[in-house]
Design an enzyme around this catalytic site. Structure first.
Site, PDB file in Angstrom:
ATOM      1  N   GLY A 251      33.227 -44.375   7.041  1.00 54.32           N
ATOM      2  CA  GLY A 251      31.852 -44.890   7.143  1.00 54.32           C
ATOM      3  C   GLY A 251      31.257 -45.545   5.897  1.00 54.32           C
TER       4      GLY A 251
ATOM      5  N   ILE B 254      13.425 -52.960  -0.464  1.00 59.62           N
ATOM      6  CA  ILE B 254      13.920 -52.290   0.818  1.00 59.62           C
ATOM      7  C   ILE B 254      14.311 -50.824   0.753  1.00 59.62           C
ATOM      8  CG2 ILE B 254      15.142 -52.325   3.146  1.00 59.62           C
ATOM      9  CD1 ILE B 254      15.318 -55.255   2.809  1.00 59.62           C
TER      10      ILE B 254
ATOM     11  N   HIS C 121       6.034 -59.221  29.978  1.00 64.24           N
ATOM     12  CA  HIS C 121       4.804 -58.915  29.607  1.00 64.24           C
ATOM     13  C   HIS C 121       4.415 -57.555  30.071  1.00 64.24           C
ATOM     14  CE1 HIS C 121       0.598 -59.456  28.705  1.00 64.24           C
ATOM     15  NE2 HIS C 121       0.242 -58.835  29.878  1.00 64.24           N
TER      16      HIS C 121
HETATM   17  P1  FAD Z   1      30.351 -49.477   1.327  1.00 66.99           P
HETATM   18  O1  FAD Z   1      29.617 -49.054   2.558  1.00 66.99           O
HETATM   19  O2  FAD Z   1      29.693 -49.285  -0.081  1.00 66.99           O
HETATM   20  O3  FAD Z   1      32.061 -48.607   1.557  1.00 66.99           O
HETATM   21  C1  FAD Z   1      32.744 -48.764   0.389  1.00 66.99           C
HETATM   22  C2  FAD Z   1      33.752 -47.602   0.455  1.00 66.99           C
HETATM   23  O4  FAD Z   1      34.815 -47.902  -0.447  1.00 66.99           O
HETATM   24  C3  FAD Z   1      33.006 -46.158  -0.029  1.00 66.99           C
HETATM   25  O5  FAD Z   1      33.114 -45.152   1.061  1.00 66.99           O
HETATM   26  C4  FAD Z   1      33.787 -45.898  -1.279  1.00 66.99           C
HETATM   27  O6  FAD Z   1      34.152 -44.338  -1.422  1.00 66.99           O
HETATM   28  C5  FAD Z   1      35.082 -46.455  -1.019  1.00 66.99           C
HETATM   29  N1  FAD Z   1      35.953 -47.123  -2.115  1.00 66.99           N
HETATM   30  C6  FAD Z   1      35.376 -47.874  -3.097  1.00 66.99           C
HETATM   31  N2  FAD Z   1      36.144 -47.969  -4.121  1.00 66.99           N
HETATM   32  C7  FAD Z   1      37.457 -47.346  -3.613  1.00 66.99           C
HETATM   33  C8  FAD Z   1      38.765 -46.894  -4.034  1.00 66.99           C
HETATM   34  N3  FAD Z   1      39.117 -47.763  -5.170  1.00 66.99           N
HETATM   35  N4  FAD Z   1      39.642 -46.402  -3.468  1.00 66.99           N
HETATM   36  C9  FAD Z   1      39.231 -45.594  -2.173  1.00 66.99           C
HETATM   37  N5  FAD Z   1      37.886 -45.817  -1.639  1.00 66.99           N
HETATM   38  C10 FAD Z   1      36.967 -46.534  -2.614  1.00 66.99           C
HETATM   39  N6  FAD Z   1      22.278 -52.231   5.041  1.00 66.99           N
HETATM   40  C11 FAD Z   1      22.017 -52.454   6.126  1.00 66.99           C
HETATM   41  O7  FAD Z   1      22.616 -53.643   6.880  1.00 66.99           O
HETATM   42  N7  FAD Z   1      21.135 -51.931   7.097  1.00 66.99           N
HETATM   43  C12 FAD Z   1      20.435 -50.746   6.589  1.00 66.99           C
HETATM   44  O8  FAD Z   1      19.638 -50.221   7.175  1.00 66.99           O
HETATM   45  C13 FAD Z   1      20.838 -50.196   5.381  1.00 66.99           C
HETATM   46  N8  FAD Z   1      20.058 -49.284   4.912  1.00 66.99           N
HETATM   47  C14 FAD Z   1      20.573 -48.750   3.501  1.00 66.99           C
HETATM   48  C15 FAD Z   1      19.961 -47.716   2.838  1.00 66.99           C
HETATM   49  C16 FAD Z   1      20.415 -47.089   1.921  1.00 66.99           C
HETATM   50  C17 FAD Z   1      19.961 -45.902   1.101  1.00 66.99           C
HETATM   51  C18 FAD Z   1      21.542 -47.676   1.009  1.00 66.99           C
HETATM   52  C19 FAD Z   1      22.074 -47.285  -0.230  1.00 66.99           C
HETATM   53  C20 FAD Z   1      22.083 -48.925   1.480  1.00 66.99           C
HETATM   54  C21 FAD Z   1      21.627 -49.381   2.778  1.00 66.99           C
HETATM   55  N9  FAD Z   1      22.393 -50.672   3.255  1.00 66.99           N
HETATM   56  C22 FAD Z   1      21.849 -51.120   4.480  1.00 66.99           C
HETATM   57  C23 FAD Z   1      23.405 -51.253   2.664  1.00 66.99           C
HETATM   58  C24 FAD Z   1      24.832 -50.831   3.564  1.00 66.99           C
HETATM   59  O9  FAD Z   1      24.867 -49.607   3.197  1.00 66.99           O
HETATM   60  C25 FAD Z   1      25.920 -51.663   2.592  1.00 66.99           C
HETATM   61  O10 FAD Z   1      25.636 -53.108   2.539  1.00 66.99           O
HETATM   62  C26 FAD Z   1      27.354 -51.434   3.360  1.00 66.99           C
HETATM   63  O11 FAD Z   1      27.389 -49.879   3.420  1.00 66.99           O
HETATM   64  C27 FAD Z   1      28.184 -52.189   2.605  1.00 66.99           C
HETATM   65  O12 FAD Z   1      29.540 -51.997   3.292  1.00 66.99           O
HETATM   66  P2  FAD Z   1      30.933 -52.075   2.619  1.00 66.99           P
HETATM   67  O13 FAD Z   1      31.789 -52.143   3.548  1.00 66.99           O
HETATM   68  O14 FAD Z   1      30.946 -53.221   1.494  1.00 66.99           O
HETATM   69  O15 FAD Z   1      30.879 -50.866   1.589  1.00 66.99           O
END
Ligand code: FAD
Length: 462
Positions: free
Chosen positions: A42, A180, A440
């Site tokens: 996740g 945000i 509405h």
């Molecule tokens: P991530 O979710 O960052 O996941 C990357 C994963 O890769 C992590 O679990 C990490 O442990 C793993 N990882 C990294 N490098 C390695 C490695 N070398 N080996 C193994 N595992 C690794 N976005 C929205 O659209 N709506 C929202 O309401 C929203 N609210 C947010 C609230 C907060 C407090 C925060 C911090 C962010 C929010 N975001 C929101 C942004 C959203 O969380 C991110 O845009 C999204 O999670 C990005 O997804 P991703 O798959 O790129 O990476």
């Protein structure tokens, strides 16, 4: 003992981008290995981002709504806050979703490898003592909060992950950065009882959004937050009795101010530099972003990258769509990532939501636009909900009257935005929207009414 895994597709990181890519690739018949450093799937979104923040915002909303009811004849007592139970509720929400993902991976026979992965070559990754040999890789390593080097390391200085831990409710809290994430977490702590100040270097909160939207939000919240715009923090001194903050700028207090906690929410940085990507030949820029083409390919054709690690907007729904495209391209489908628009929502109170071309962007790029606005002071539903501070704005191409974007400030703005997204994506014009019968009394009605105003079929408001 070392392990060897041979796989068609390895996905590095199990956030929204990574798990979506892995599941789509498996659904398309590919053999997939998903590598994740956390103990649950996740990524940031489910574990320390989108989902826990919304669970806590739900708590905040109920507290605020209960208070507001007093002016409509229903008085509840002062809320009794049990932080352990709130935390347990938030963790239950996270657990339900992350466990669900675990089940979905199992169902698809996606092999999950727990640990931190690094490239050792163009077709190999090392995760602890496991060597993974792959035909294709998808980098979905995400991002992490930016820390400010001049702020001392101290338990009372937290980032968004620390704020979500909800260790206590500070008396005086400073949110450093009016974007945000800072405003959402500020909303939670304010509802739970903290006195929250927000400092923002720019001359408006949420600088990416149009000024009129943010102005309505800021006006509504002037009673809730002490907002310092065009101001920056220049020093923080950690003392026994609190954190003493020095400000500089237009609205800076003359002397250092004491806070119990500081939430640093000044942005996120990509994790691209932590993967030994160079060993696979993948270029990573100095900030940690990985460049990709429209099919999400890096400079190494069998290695793809998606999500926060490839750039703005850093949003979960963008990552999900990119994950699907990368998986489909690997499976041989001729797909590419080319959305007309990506929605942005601040789940604040009121919410701010926008999509497509903003007025600000139209001005910068010289796009000739016209706007139509429906004020919620004229919306039956908004009046009946005692929330008339909002408005709905549609942005049209001046020549063709095709909708290019839209923005909403008000309760439920994020839910409402979907209609405007669909209209932009499908190339609807003002007449299409104006002729659509909206139920509405709904807040959504304001979208149809704004289009009717633009078309000239409504000339006065009640
Ligand atoms: P991530 O979710 O960052 O996941 C990357 C994963 O890769 C992590 O679990 C990490 O442990 C793993 N990882 C990294 N490098 C390695 C490695 N070398 N080996 C193994 N595992 C690794 N976005 C929205 O659209 N709506 C929202 O309401 C929203 N609210 C947010 C609230 C907060 C407090 C925060 C911090 C962010 C929010 N975001 C929101 C942004 C959203 O969380 C991110 O845009 C999204 O999670 C990005 O997804 P991703 O798959 O790129 O990476």
């Amino acid at each position: 003992m070392s392990n060897e895994i041979k796989t068609q597709v390895v996905v590095l990181g199990a956030g929204p981008g990574g798990y979506s890519a892995a599941f789509r690739a498996a659904d398309l018949g590919l053999e997939v290995t998903l590598v994740e450093a956390r103990s649950t799937l996740g990524g940031v979104c489910l574990n320390v981002g989108c989902i826990p923040s919304k669970a806590l915002l739900h708590v905040a909303k109920v507290i605020d709504d209960a208070k507001e009811m007093a002016s409509h004849g229903v008085t509840f007592g002062a809320p009794e806050i049990d932080l352990d139970k709130i935390r347990a509720w938030k963790d239950k929400v996270i657990g339900q979703l992350t466990n669900g993902l675990g089940g979905m991976a199992k169902m698809r026979k996606v092999k999950v490898v727990n640990g931190y992965g690094k490239f050792t070559g163009a077709n190999t990754l090392q995760v602890g003592d496991t060597t993974i040999t792959f035909e294709h890789a998808i980098i979905a390593a995400g991002s992490e909060p930016v820390a400010l080097p001049f702020i001392p390391k101290d338990d009372r200085v937290i980032d968004s992950t620390g704020a979500l831990e909800l260790k206590d409710i500070p008396g005086e809290m400073l949110v450093l950065g009016g974007g945000i994430i800072g405003l959402e977490m500020g909303t939670v702590y304010r509802a739970l009882g903290s006195k929250v100040s927000v400092v923002e270097f720019a001359d408006q909160l949420v600088p990416a959004a149009d000024a009129d939207i943010v102005k309505a939000y800021t006006k509504y919240n002037s009673k809730n937050f002490n907002i310092m715009l065009s101001t920056k923090v220049t020093a923080v001194e950690a003392k026994k009795d609190g954190l003493y903050v020095t400000f500089e700028g237009k609205n800076a207090p003359a002397n250092p101010v004491r806070y119990d906690k500081i939430l640093v929410a000044v942005g996120r940085k990509p994790n691209g530099n932590l993967l030994d990507a160079a060993k696979a030949g993948v270029n990573v820029d100095e900030r940690g972003f990985i460049n990709v083409d429209k099919q999400l390919r890096t400079n190494v054709p069998h290695i793809y990258a998606i999500g926060d690690v490839i750039g703005q907007p850093m949003l979960a729904h963008k990552a999900v769509h990119e994950g699907h495209v990368a998986a489909e391209v690997i499976s041989g489908l001729k797909h590419f990532f080319d959305p007309r628009c990506i929605p942005s929502v601040a789940y604040t109170d009121p919410e701010m939501a926008w999509v497509g071309v903003t007025e600000k962007e139209a001005k910068e790029k010289g796009i000739a636009v016209e706007t139509a606005t429906f004020p919620w002071a004229a919306s039956g539903r908004a009046i009946a909900s005692a929330r008339t501070e909002g408005f709905t704005k549609l942005i049209f191409d001046k020549e063709t009257h095709r909708i290019l974007g839209g923005a909403i400030v008000g309760i439920n703005a994020g839910e409402m935005l979907g209609e405007i997204c669909l209209a932009v994506e499908m190339g609807a014009d003002a007449e299409d929207i104006a002729l659509t019968i909206h139920a509405h009394p709904t807040l959504n009605e304001s979208i149809g009414l704004a289009a009717e105003i633009y078309e000239g079929s409504i000339t006065d408001l009640p």
